[in-house]
Design a protein around this motif. Structure first.
Motif, PDB file in Angstrom:
ATOM      1  N   VAL A  29       0.844  -1.192   0.000  1.00  0.00           N
ATOM      2  CA  VAL A  29       0.000   0.000   0.000  1.00  0.00           C
ATOM      3  C   VAL A  29       0.880   1.244   0.000  1.00  0.00           C
ATOM      4  O   VAL A  29       1.883   1.308   0.717  1.00  0.00           O
ATOM      5  CB  VAL A  29      -0.956   0.008   1.219  1.00  0.00           C
ATOM      6  N   ASN A  30       0.516   2.191  -0.845  1.00  0.00           N
ATOM      7  CA  ASN A  30       1.248   3.456  -0.956  1.00  0.00           C
ATOM      8  C   ASN A  30       0.298   4.584  -0.600  1.00  0.00           C
ATOM      9  O   ASN A  30      -0.652   4.870  -1.318  1.00  0.00           O
ATOM     10  CB  ASN A  30       1.783   3.643  -2.378  1.00  0.00           C
ATOM     11  N   LEU A  31       0.554   5.234   0.528  1.00  0.00           N
ATOM     12  CA  LEU A  31      -0.274   6.332   1.013  1.00  0.00           C
ATOM     13  C   LEU A  31       0.501   7.649   1.023  1.00  0.00           C
ATOM     14  O   LEU A  31       0.118   8.583   1.731  1.00  0.00           O
ATOM     15  CB  LEU A  31      -0.787   6.016   2.424  1.00  0.00           C
ATOM     16  N   SER A  32       1.572   7.748   0.242  1.00  0.00           N
ATOM     17  CA  SER A  32       2.350   8.983   0.178  1.00  0.00           C
ATOM     18  C   SER A  32       1.486  10.120  -0.350  1.00  0.00           C
ATOM     19  O   SER A  32       0.780   9.960  -1.346  1.00  0.00           O
ATOM     20  CB  SER A  32       3.563   8.806  -0.741  1.00  0.00           C
ATOM     21  N   GLY A  33       1.542  11.255   0.322  1.00  0.00           N
ATOM     22  CA  GLY A  33       0.764  12.406  -0.108  1.00  0.00           C
ATOM     23  C   GLY A  33      -0.644  12.432   0.416  1.00  0.00           C
ATOM     24  O   GLY A  33      -1.379  13.399   0.165  1.00  0.00           O
ATOM     25  N   CYS A  34      -1.051  11.405   1.138  1.00  0.00           N
ATOM     26  CA  CYS A  34      -2.397  11.370   1.715  1.00  0.00           C
ATOM     27  C   CYS A  34      -2.366  11.943   3.129  1.00  0.00           C
ATOM     28  O   CYS A  34      -1.427  11.679   3.894  1.00  0.00           O
ATOM     29  CB  CYS A  34      -2.935   9.939   1.746  1.00  0.00           C
ATOM     30  N   PRO A  35      -3.397  12.700   3.506  1.00  0.00           N
ATOM     31  CA  PRO A  35      -3.430  13.271   4.854  1.00  0.00           C
ATOM     32  C   PRO A  35      -3.750  12.202   5.902  1.00  0.00           C
ATOM     33  O   PRO A  35      -4.856  11.666   5.941  1.00  0.00           O
ATOM     34  CB  PRO A  35      -4.552  14.319   4.766  1.00  0.00           C
ATOM     35  N   LEU A  36      -2.760  11.880   6.727  1.00  0.00           N
ATOM     36  CA  LEU A  36      -2.949  10.841   7.747  1.00  0.00           C
ATOM     37  C   LEU A  36      -2.305  11.288   9.055  1.00  0.00           C
ATOM     38  O   LEU A  36      -1.122  11.645   9.084  1.00  0.00           O
ATOM     39  CB  LEU A  36      -2.313   9.524   7.305  1.00  0.00           C
ATOM     40  N   THR A  37      -3.061  11.261  10.118  1.00  0.00           N
ATOM     41  CA  THR A  37      -2.509  11.504  11.447  1.00  0.00           C
ATOM     42  C   THR A  37      -1.943  10.204  11.994  1.00  0.00           C
ATOM     43  O   THR A  37      -2.145   9.123  11.428  1.00  0.00           O
ATOM     44  CB  THR A  37      -3.593  12.024  12.392  1.00  0.00           C
ATOM     45  N   SER A  38      -1.236  10.284  13.097  1.00  0.00           N
ATOM     46  CA  SER A  38      -0.671   9.083  13.722  1.00  0.00           C
ATOM     47  C   SER A  38      -1.774   8.108  14.119  1.00  0.00           C
ATOM     48  O   SER A  38      -1.635   6.890  13.934  1.00  0.00           O
ATOM     49  CB  SER A  38       0.165   9.477  14.939  1.00  0.00           C
ATOM     50  N   LEU A  39      -2.873   8.614  14.643  1.00  0.00           N
ATOM     51  CA  LEU A  39      -3.959   7.743  15.085  1.00  0.00           C
ATOM     52  C   LEU A  39      -4.628   7.051  13.899  1.00  0.00           C
ATOM     53  O   LEU A  39      -4.955   5.856  13.973  1.00  0.00           O
ATOM     54  CB  LEU A  39      -4.980   8.549  15.888  1.00  0.00           C
ATOM     55  N   ARG A  40      -4.864   7.789  12.815  1.00  0.00           N
ATOM     56  CA  ARG A  40      -5.487   7.179  11.639  1.00  0.00           C
ATOM     57  C   ARG A  40      -4.560   6.140  11.014  1.00  0.00           C
ATOM     58  O   ARG A  40      -5.000   5.078  10.571  1.00  0.00           O
ATOM     59  CB  ARG A  40      -5.852   8.256  10.609  1.00  0.00           C
ATOM     60  N   LEU A  41      -3.276   6.450  10.958  1.00  0.00           N
ATOM     61  CA  LEU A  41      -2.321   5.487  10.429  1.00  0.00           C
ATOM     62  C   LEU A  41      -2.328   4.219  11.272  1.00  0.00           C
ATOM     63  O   LEU A  41      -2.296   3.101  10.733  1.00  0.00           O
ATOM     64  CB  LEU A  41      -0.922   6.100  10.399  1.00  0.00           C
ATOM     65  N   SER A  42      -2.392   4.380  12.570  1.00  0.00           N
ATOM     66  CA  SER A  42      -2.427   3.231  13.470  1.00  0.00           C
ATOM     67  C   SER A  42      -3.664   2.372  13.219  1.00  0.00           C
ATOM     68  O   SER A  42      -3.582   1.140  13.173  1.00  0.00           O
ATOM     69  CB  SER A  42      -2.396   3.711  14.927  1.00  0.00           C
TER      70      SER A  42
END
Length: 699
Positions: free
Chosen positions: A123-136
């Motif tokens: 999965v490539n999420l570069s450039g997507c708005p993600l906080t630490s909690l959402r990434l987790s």
């Protein structure tokens, strides 16, 4: 075919006369293998949400595993939030690879739906708005993940990652991490890393003006684990903070060099001083590992015997960009007097002014290369696919078979090639012959016919077209599958470089570049598979007839970059450029860097015919633009998402243009929208397009 609302491909209403033609040429008459290949070129959102609903056969084929296992959404600007959510709902359980790179318009809540694709491996999420909690939350739901790409932005906090998230990261083998703040990111959690790609984009100061420091990372308790690492790559944007942060990553690597390390690449703009830790790392690599790929900062290689001690197994890529590498060093330390380098696929010698010349400390730029060095390189590396010899003066001596282009013609597998303009000149100017003015070389003359300089008369290949006797013409004939070509003046420096420090004092073109003009540019039209073309600092371009030839013949062209063509005081190739653009139906990216460029109605009218255009960048010192032409262009080209105009217009003109664009597209009615598009999605795409539009005043 049964009459069903789902089966819209029924041809029962076709006329009897048209029936035989329709039966023989109908799309559904192709085999499933051919149809699957055709459908693989359709964006995933259209495939699943639109094409699948046309008929039963396509409905089954659109859900074939070969199409649903890999979903690519990067640069799919039609992929709205609703479409992405629906796509995940429809085929999320079948996805194994998903790329949302650069989907900046999607909200964090939409990106969070990736957690439903539990079978994802990459999965490539570069450039997507993600906080630490959402990434987790996302990573906690992906137990099979092995490859990950993310951004680490200000505010990232590794302590917010859950235990399930860290368990997923412990199984990740490939990580691409773009850093916008000093941090180790998720690297300390990836204990099984085999491939690490780091992109350092940290600004030296915050928006508030505070100075950043890499020492923010020293207090972090966890440090990266590199024991299984095979590939280490780091690319730095300009700025001291990026160098400071990468040193902290390398300090850990220097403590214990991974035994399986095969590729070590660091790309640094400008100078990067060698430290004690990096010196220990390089010495350890020379003793303990055999590399397949190597790229180091020039300051680490210049004056050292590192290459002499490095061991290589089956090398596939070398980069010695801007290093003081002489021809003797190239033969002794790289080719090693005849070493078998058939595995070498990529070689970057950009900026290596002496790499094709004998060992001579007093060599001048206008001195000729030693063709025996290049010949030895060609013989040792017959399978080269990517070669960069730009940013240096490579002048060929007179004599049969000694020209650089003639030697490179023996590399038929080349796919990308970057050369200085002076390297493709046929022969050096003779001392007993007066220099020929550019106008006399570029414009063919008949008996008694006067030459009118500046008249935009376009000539197609013929008497003024590419000549078979030209060494550059012969070179391109022998590399027919070239898909990327760069022809850049030895002294060229961009006013707005991407990953290099800006240089304000530009140097004049090389004297040999004066003999490279429209005829040589027209030779490029032989490359039927060309997709990316860069032409910079060609002072003898006059009419632009070569550009027209390229537009007519290179129908696969997707990216075009033109800079400093012709004389700097005027833009003499405008008519040729306009004619070229009319034929570039697949062009997606256009970059123009030309002083005194007039972005008028003629230019934007021609550009509007590039129906696939997505990104436009114009850099023109003392240039002008017509706001009405820009408005009309943006209204016609529905796929344009980025429009950067750096001109000499006043700041008030630029602001007025931005406001006019925002007003037009935020209040656009449904009657102005193509009937095939959903009003809601098209309107949102237009808003996204304008929000990324930037028009600046640059004097």
């Amino acid at each position: 075919m049964a009459s069903s609302g789902e089966d819209t491909c029924d041809d029962s209403d076709a006329s009897p006369a048209a029936a035989p033609v329709a039966d023989s040429a109908h799309l559904l008459g192709f085999s499933d293998e051919i149809l699957l290949h055709i459908l693989s070129h359709v964006p995933s959102t259209d495939l699943v949400l639109n094409v699948r609903r046309t008929c039963r056969k396509l409905a089954a084929l659109c859900l074939d595993k070969s199409l649903t296992h890999t979903v690519l959404l990067q640069k799919d600007y039609e992929a709205s939030e609703d479409k992405v959510k629906q796509l995940v709902k429809e085929i999320g359980r079948d996805m194994q690879q998903l790329s949302m790179a650069g989907c900046y318009w999607l909200s964090g809540a939409t990106v969070e739906h990736v957690a439903r694709c539990r079978g994802l491996v990459r999965v490539n999420l570069s450039g997507c708005p993600l906080t630490s909690l959402r990434l987790s939350k996302v990573l906690s739901a992906l137990p099979q993940l092995r490859s990950l790409a993310i951004d680490v932005s200000p505010g990232f906090d590794a302590s917010q990652l859950s235990g399930e998230c860290k368990a997923t990261l412990s199984r990740v083998r490939e990580l691409k991490q773009t850093l916008y703040t000093p941090s180790y990111g998720v690297v300390p959690c990836c204990t099984s890393l085999e491939k690490l790609l780091l992109y350092f984009e940290i600004l030296d100061r915050t928006r508030e003006g505070a100075v950043l420091s890499g020492q923010l990372m020293v207090g972090q308790s966890n440090v990266p684990h590199y024991q299984h690492l095979r590939v280490f790559y780091a690319r730095l944007a300009p700025g001291y903070i990026n160098q400071e942060v990468v040193r902290l990553y390398l300090a850990v690597l220097s403590d214990r060099t991974p035994e399986n390390l095969h590729a070590f690449l660091i790309s640094v703009p400008g100078s990067f001083a060698e430290s004690e830790a990096t010196r220990n790392l390089l010495e350890s690599m020379a003793r303990n590992v055999a590399l397949d790929a190597l790229q180091l900062p020039k300051s680490w290689l210049n004056g050292s015997a590192l290459l002499q001690h490095m061991k290589f197994s089956s090398p596939f890529y070398f980069s010695f960009s801007r290093c003081a590498l002489s021809g003797g060093h190239l033969l002794q330390r790289v080719i090693d007097g005849g070493r078998d380098l058939r595995s070498l696929a990529g070689l970057n010698l950009s900026g290596c002014a002496h790499c094709l010349a004998p060992d001579c400390l007093l060599r001048k730029a206008e001195d000729d290369i030693d063709p025996t060095i290049l010949e030895a390189l060609v013989v040792a590396c017959p399978n080269l696919r990517h070669l960069n010899l730009s940013a240096a003066h490579h002048h060929s001596p007179e004599g049969p078979g000694q020209h650089l282009c003639q030697l490179l013609a023996r590399l038929p597998r080349l796919r990308s090639l970057s050369l200085p303009v002076c390297a493709v000149a046929d022969s050096p100017p003779r001392a007993d012959r007066a220099p020929v003015p550019p106008a006399m070389r570029a414009v063919p003359r008949g008996f008694g016919k006067k030459v009118r300089i500046g008249v935009p008369s376009i000539s197609f290949p013929g008497p003024a077209g590419p000549q078979p006797s030209s060494v550059f013409w012969s070179l391109l004939k022998n590399v027919p599958f070239l898909d990327r070509l760069e022809l850049i003046g030895s002294n060229f420096s961009s006013a707005m470089p991407r990953n290099e420090p800006a240089i304000r004092n530009s140097l004049p073109p090389c004297s040999r570049a004066q003999s490279v003009g429209d005829a040589e540019v027209a030779a490029i039209s032989q490359l039927a598979f060309l997709r990316h073309l860069t032409l910079a600092q060609l002072p003898s371009i006059l009419t632009g007839s070569g550009l027209v030839s390229i537009g007519l013949q290179c129908q696969q062209l997707q990216s075009l970059s033109l800079a400093h063509l012709g004389l700097m005081g005027s833009v003499v190739y405008m008519s040729g450029l306009s004619d070229m653009l009319k034929h570039c139906k697949r062009l997606k990216d256009l970059r123009l860097e030309q002083p005194y460029f007039s972005a008028n109605a003629q230019f934007f009218q021609a550009l509007s015919q590039c129906s696939a255009l997505q990104r436009l960048c114009l850099v023109s010192r003392s240039g002008t633009l017509q706001p009405e032409a820009v408005l009309a262009f943006m209204a016609r080209c529905l796929h344009v998402v980025v429009c950067h105009l750096f001109t000499g217009e006043s700041l008030s003109t630029c602001r007025s243009l931005q406001q006019a664009l925002l007003r037009r597209f935020s209040t656009m009615g449904t009657d102005e929208i193509n009937a095939e598009m959903e009003t809601k999605n098209t309107h949102k795409k237009k808003v996204n397009k304008i929000m990324s539009l930037k028009t600046y005043s640059r004097k």
